[in-house]
Design an enzyme around this catalytic site. Structure first.
Site, short mmCIF file in Angstrom:
data_model
loop_
_atom_site.label_atom_id
_atom_site.label_comp_id
_atom_site.label_asym_id
_atom_site.label_seq_id
_atom_site.Cartn_x
_atom_site.Cartn_y
_atom_site.Cartn_z
N GLN A 1 0.24 90.18 65.27
CA GLN A 1 -0.85 91.00 64.75
C GLN A 1 -0.43 91.55 63.39
O GLN A 1 0.44 92.40 63.30
CB GLN A 1 -1.15 92.15 65.72
CG GLN A 1 -1.35 91.71 67.16
CD GLN A 1 -2.67 90.99 67.38
OE1 GLN A 1 -3.73 91.60 67.36
NE2 GLN A 1 -2.60 89.69 67.58
N GLY B 1 -9.79 98.26 70.09
CA GLY B 1 -9.03 97.01 69.97
C GLY B 1 -8.86 96.54 68.54
O GLY B 1 -9.41 97.12 67.58
N HIS B 2 -8.10 95.45 68.39
CA HIS B 2 -7.81 94.94 67.05
C HIS B 2 -9.08 94.43 66.35
O HIS B 2 -10.00 93.93 66.98
CB HIS B 2 -6.74 93.84 67.09
CG HIS B 2 -7.07 92.66 67.93
ND1 HIS B 2 -6.11 91.81 68.44
CD2 HIS B 2 -8.25 92.15 68.37
CE1 HIS B 2 -6.68 90.85 69.13
NE2 HIS B 2 -7.98 91.03 69.10
N ASN B 3 -9.10 94.61 65.04
CA ASN B 3 -10.19 94.16 64.17
C ASN B 3 -11.50 94.90 64.38
O ASN B 3 -12.53 94.51 63.82
CB ASN B 3 -10.45 92.65 64.31
CG ASN B 3 -9.27 91.78 63.96
OD1 ASN B 3 -8.32 92.25 63.33
ND2 ASN B 3 -9.31 90.54 64.37
N SER C 1 -12.68 93.02 67.54
CA SER C 1 -13.61 92.44 66.58
C SER C 1 -15.07 92.84 66.80
O SER C 1 -15.97 92.20 66.25
CB SER C 1 -13.49 90.91 66.56
OG SER C 1 -12.19 90.51 66.19
#
Length: 345
Positions: free
Chosen positions: A213, A254-256, A274
């Site tokens: 990441q 979460g990521h993004n 995302s």
């Protein structure tokens, strides 16, 4: 056993001053009446200020012994005789304005050490701390960290290498910040984790390969993040939180994920990787949002919902899966009728 009060009673102020702070009109009462404190409507003593904005407490309003009440036009005639009436458009917002004046210490977490850098903190020599930064006991500041003036790093917080934090922020007790750029006046409550790995694996029958990441977390000005919330860094782009957004306790981001300006995210919400929240989105507690969906500007999602698809701007959605609230209510009513019919046959 002692009964400590953590926020001392404010000095008495006139009703006229309260009206100015609250952007309210005195429709009953003397502007020189002294107000000595605040209280819930049902527990108010003479001299107290209360507000009324919830009809569940209507019976208690009729019995209040308060000196004055912030109230909307719809309920102003329900305020008992002898209680001054401050008419305002939004009583709860007016209440917030008054409390901020009476209890400024409750607006921002205060440092324990008072000022300066504790001799029991660890600060890398390459870190750049502007004048007025407070670093409490047990905190760790990594290499090449930049922290702006007026920021407080509370006890046992960890600021990892290269992190940039703006001015007048508070980084709460036992929180950690890594791979992040944080703006001004950001309040991070205890136990928050920012910038750790997002949950990324290439799954397969031979095992699950970890996907590095390599993004960051970008947090703009005037954001508040509740206790024990987690904000994962981006996978291949940045996780972003827009200015003025307020995030409750125990939220997973979460990521993004991209969160717009002035959003409100209530406790135990999960935002999958995302997904995008446009400006002024509000999400009720314990709601889950699937990855790669977009919730449009000004949309509201009811608590304990599951958002599987895009939500249009201004939409009012709820349920599992989430759908327009009118449709959701119709479905609930139909199910209830079927259940009632089944019990009578």
């Amino acid at each position: 056993m002692s009964d400590p009060v953590f926020f001392c009673s404010p000095d008495s102020v006139t009703l006229g001053t309260i009206a100015e702070w609250a952007d309210a009109e005195i429709v009953r009462g003397d502007k020189d009446l002294m107000v000595s404190g605040v209280a819930p409507v049902e527990d108010a003593a003479p001299g107290s200020l209360v507000f009324f904005d919830n009809t569940s407490y209507l019976d208690k309003l009729g019995e209040t012994r308060a000196a004055a009440c912030l109230v909307g036009r719809k309920h102003k005639d329900k305020v008992p005789e002898g209680v001054a009436v401050l008419l305002c458009r939004e009583p709860y917002r007016s209440w917030a304005l008054v409390l901020a004046k009476l209890y400024p210490a409750a607006m921002v977490p205060r440092p324990v050490t008072g000022s300066g850098i504790s001799d029991r903190a660890v600060v890398d020599p390459s870190a750049s701390l502007e004048e007025g930064v407070v670093v409490e006991s047990g905190a760790v500041i990594g290499a090449n960290v930049d922290i702006g003036s007026g920021t407080v790093v509370r006890a046992n917080a960890v600021i990892d290498d290269g992190v940039c934090i703006g001015r007048d922020c508070v980084i709460g007790v036992n929180s950690s910040v890594q791979h992040a750029l944080i703006g001004n006046r950001v309040y991070v409550h205890p136990g928050v984790c920012i910038g750790q790995d997002g949950f990324g694996y290439a799954m397969g029958p031979g095992g699950h390969l970890k996907v590095p990441q390599i993004g960051r977390v970008i947090i703009q000005d005037d954001v508040e993040i509740g206790a024990n919330t987690t904000v994962d860094r981006g996978a291949n782009r940045d996780t972003m939180i827009g200015e003025g957004t307020k995030i409750d306790n125990q939220v997973q981001i979460g990521h993004n994920v991209v969160i717009g300006r002035h959003c409100v995210i209530v406790s135990q919400v999960g935002l999958s990787g995302s997904c995008t929240l446009e400006d002024f989105v509000a999400i009720g507690g314990q709601t889950g949002v699937r990855g790669h969906v977009t919730i449009g500007m000004g949309a509201q999602i009811a608590g304990v919902s599951i958002v599987n698809d895009d939500v249009p701007a201004g939409g009012r959605y709820g349920g599992t899966p989430a759908k327009p609230v009118k449709q959701w209510f119709r479905e609930l009513a139909a199910i209830r009728k079927l259940a009632e019919r089944g019990t009578t046959t």
